[in-house]
Design a protein around this motif. Structure first.
Motif, mmCIF file in Angstrom:
data_model
loop_
_atom_site.group_PDB
_atom_site.id
_atom_site.type_symbol
_atom_site.label_atom_id
_atom_site.label_comp_id
_atom_site.label_asym_id
_atom_site.label_seq_id
_atom_site.Cartn_x
_atom_site.Cartn_y
_atom_site.Cartn_z
ATOM 1 N N ASP A 34 12.594 7.909 2.945
ATOM 2 C CA ASP A 34 12.246 9.138 2.237
ATOM 3 C C ASP A 34 13.423 9.484 1.331
ATOM 4 O OD1 ASP A 34 11.778 11.758 1.443
ATOM 5 O OD2 ASP A 34 11.073 12.394 3.408
ATOM 6 N N ALA A 35 13.155 9.551 0.015
ATOM 7 C CA ALA A 35 14.218 9.845 -0.951
ATOM 8 C C ALA A 35 14.103 11.268 -1.474
ATOM 9 C CB ALA A 35 14.154 8.842 -2.104
ATOM 10 N N GLY A 36 13.779 12.213 -0.622
ATOM 11 C CA GLY A 36 13.651 13.612 -1.037
ATOM 12 C C GLY A 36 12.264 13.910 -1.566
ATOM 13 N N GLU A 37 12.081 13.872 -2.880
ATOM 14 C CA GLU A 37 10.783 14.143 -3.509
ATOM 15 C C GLU A 37 9.850 12.932 -3.466
ATOM 16 O OE1 GLU A 37 9.706 17.038 -5.175
ATOM 17 O OE2 GLU A 37 11.464 18.003 -4.292
ATOM 18 N N ASN A 38 10.413 11.737 -3.269
ATOM 19 C CA ASN A 38 9.639 10.494 -3.319
ATOM 20 C C ASN A 38 9.823 9.675 -2.053
ATOM 21 O OD1 ASN A 38 8.813 10.983 -6.043
ATOM 22 N ND2 ASN A 38 10.818 10.280 -6.721
ATOM 23 N N ILE A 50 9.346 0.525 -5.450
ATOM 24 C CA ILE A 50 8.611 1.553 -6.179
ATOM 25 C C ILE A 50 8.768 2.867 -5.429
ATOM 26 C CG2 ILE A 50 6.921 -0.057 -7.146
ATOM 27 C CD1 ILE A 50 4.942 1.068 -5.033
ATOM 28 N N GLU A 51 8.552 3.954 -6.145
ATOM 29 C CA GLU A 51 8.599 5.282 -5.541
ATOM 30 C C GLU A 51 7.275 5.981 -5.773
ATOM 31 O OE1 GLU A 51 11.947 7.594 -6.783
ATOM 32 O OE2 GLU A 51 13.397 6.082 -6.127
ATOM 33 N N ILE A 52 6.792 6.667 -4.746
ATOM 34 C CA ILE A 52 5.563 7.448 -4.830
ATOM 35 C C ILE A 52 5.909 8.878 -4.436
ATOM 36 C CG2 ILE A 52 3.205 7.748 -3.991
ATOM 37 C CD1 ILE A 52 3.144 4.789 -3.308
ATOM 38 N N GLN A 53 5.399 9.836 -5.207
ATOM 39 C CA GLN A 53 5.681 11.242 -4.912
ATOM 40 C C GLN A 53 5.193 11.598 -3.515
ATOM 41 O OE1 GLN A 53 3.789 13.550 -7.933
ATOM 42 N NE2 GLN A 53 5.445 13.255 -9.399
ATOM 43 N N PHE A 74 -3.324 -0.199 -6.459
ATOM 44 C CA PHE A 74 -2.994 -0.175 -7.877
ATOM 45 C C PHE A 74 -4.262 -0.293 -8.707
ATOM 46 C CE2 PHE A 74 0.917 -1.766 -6.035
ATOM 47 C CZ PHE A 74 1.913 -1.223 -6.821
ATOM 48 N N PHE A 75 -4.288 0.389 -9.845
ATOM 49 C CA PHE A 75 -5.275 0.157 -10.890
ATOM 50 C C PHE A 75 -4.470 -0.242 -12.110
ATOM 51 C CE2 PHE A 75 -7.636 1.774 -14.613
ATOM 52 C CZ PHE A 75 -8.705 0.897 -14.539
ATOM 53 N N GLU A 76 -4.590 -1.504 -12.490
ATOM 54 C CA GLU A 76 -3.745 -2.099 -13.522
ATOM 55 C C GLU A 76 -2.296 -1.923 -13.063
ATOM 56 O OE1 GLU A 76 -5.085 -0.382 -17.213
ATOM 57 O OE2 GLU A 76 -6.969 -1.479 -17.114
ATOM 58 N N ASP A 77 -1.458 -1.161 -13.760
ATOM 59 C CA ASP A 77 -0.070 -0.959 -13.325
ATOM 60 C C ASP A 77 0.166 0.424 -12.723
ATOM 61 O OD1 ASP A 77 0.743 -3.476 -14.072
ATOM 62 O OD2 ASP A 77 1.269 -2.874 -16.106
ATOM 63 N N GLU A 78 -0.889 1.206 -12.590
ATOM 64 C CA GLU A 78 -0.772 2.574 -12.081
ATOM 65 C C GLU A 78 -0.946 2.596 -10.568
ATOM 66 O OE1 GLU A 78 -2.983 6.899 -12.542
ATOM 67 O OE2 GLU A 78 -3.647 5.216 -13.758
ATOM 68 N N ILE A 79 -0.046 3.274 -9.870
ATOM 69 C CA ILE A 79 -0.127 3.416 -8.422
ATOM 70 C C ILE A 79 -1.079 4.563 -8.103
ATOM 71 C CG2 ILE A 79 1.145 3.936 -6.323
ATOM 72 C CD1 ILE A 79 3.662 2.916 -7.823
ATOM 73 N N LEU A 80 -2.119 4.273 -7.309
ATOM 74 C CA LEU A 80 -3.086 5.295 -6.944
ATOM 75 C C LEU A 80 -2.794 5.911 -5.579
ATOM 76 C CD1 LEU A 80 -6.374 3.611 -8.167
ATOM 77 C CD2 LEU A 80 -5.018 5.354 -9.316
ATOM 78 N N GLY A 81 -2.196 5.156 -4.694
ATOM 79 C CA GLY A 81 -1.908 5.667 -3.361
ATOM 80 C C GLY A 81 -1.669 4.537 -2.393
#
Length: 144
Positions: A34-38, A50-53, A74-81
């Motif tokens: 856990d990096a705080g916000e991500n 990679i970091e996810i909010q 992933f959808f293309e290069d976008e992280i969905l969850g």
């Protein structure tokens, strides 16, 4: 379902209406920390991180422990969850001892897991044990 926002919209359509299928990619990654916000995840093959909010994974945080292998959507290069398994093994860090003859409440007692999630477990489960927890409901699913 909108995979970006999580919103579900009902649509009426005719039988001849075609819906474009979307291909989602899954990559196995390891939850690091856990990096705080991500939250930070790493690909074991390429060592890319990679970091996810954290705000996007509020429910999933109840089941994430360091070094857990998780599918990232992933959808293309976008992280969905992330996609969790149906149940995960988690250790009990706080649990009241069982009181003999106390079965008036369906023989369950509260227990706190290593992630901070509170669940109800059978009376025979003790502190320090590892149990399986359903990721869709957060309920006890058996001993690990």
């Amino acid at each position: 379902k909108n995979m970006r926002s999580g919103a579900i919209t009902e649509l009426a359509r005719n039988s001849g209406y075609d819906v474009e299928r979307t291909n989602l990619n899954k990559k196995k990654m390891v939850y690091l920390y856990d990096a705080g916000e991500n939250l930070v995840f790493m690909n074991n093959e390429t060592f890319d991180q990679i970091e996810i909010q954290k705000s996007r994974l509020e429910w999933e945080l109840n089941f994430l422990i360091s070094n857990a292998e998780i599918d990232i959507l992933f959808f293309e290069d976008e992280i969905l969850g992330i996609s969790l398994p149906s149940s995960v093994p988690l250790q009990i860090v706080e649990c009241e001892p069982a009181v003999q003859g106390d079965t008036s409440k369906s023989a369950m007692k509260p227990a706190k897991l290593e992630t901070g999630l509170m669940i109800r477990v059978p009376l025979f489960i003790e502190e320090g044990e590892t149990v399986l927890v359903k990721t869709d409901t957060g309920e006890y699913d058996g001993r690990a």
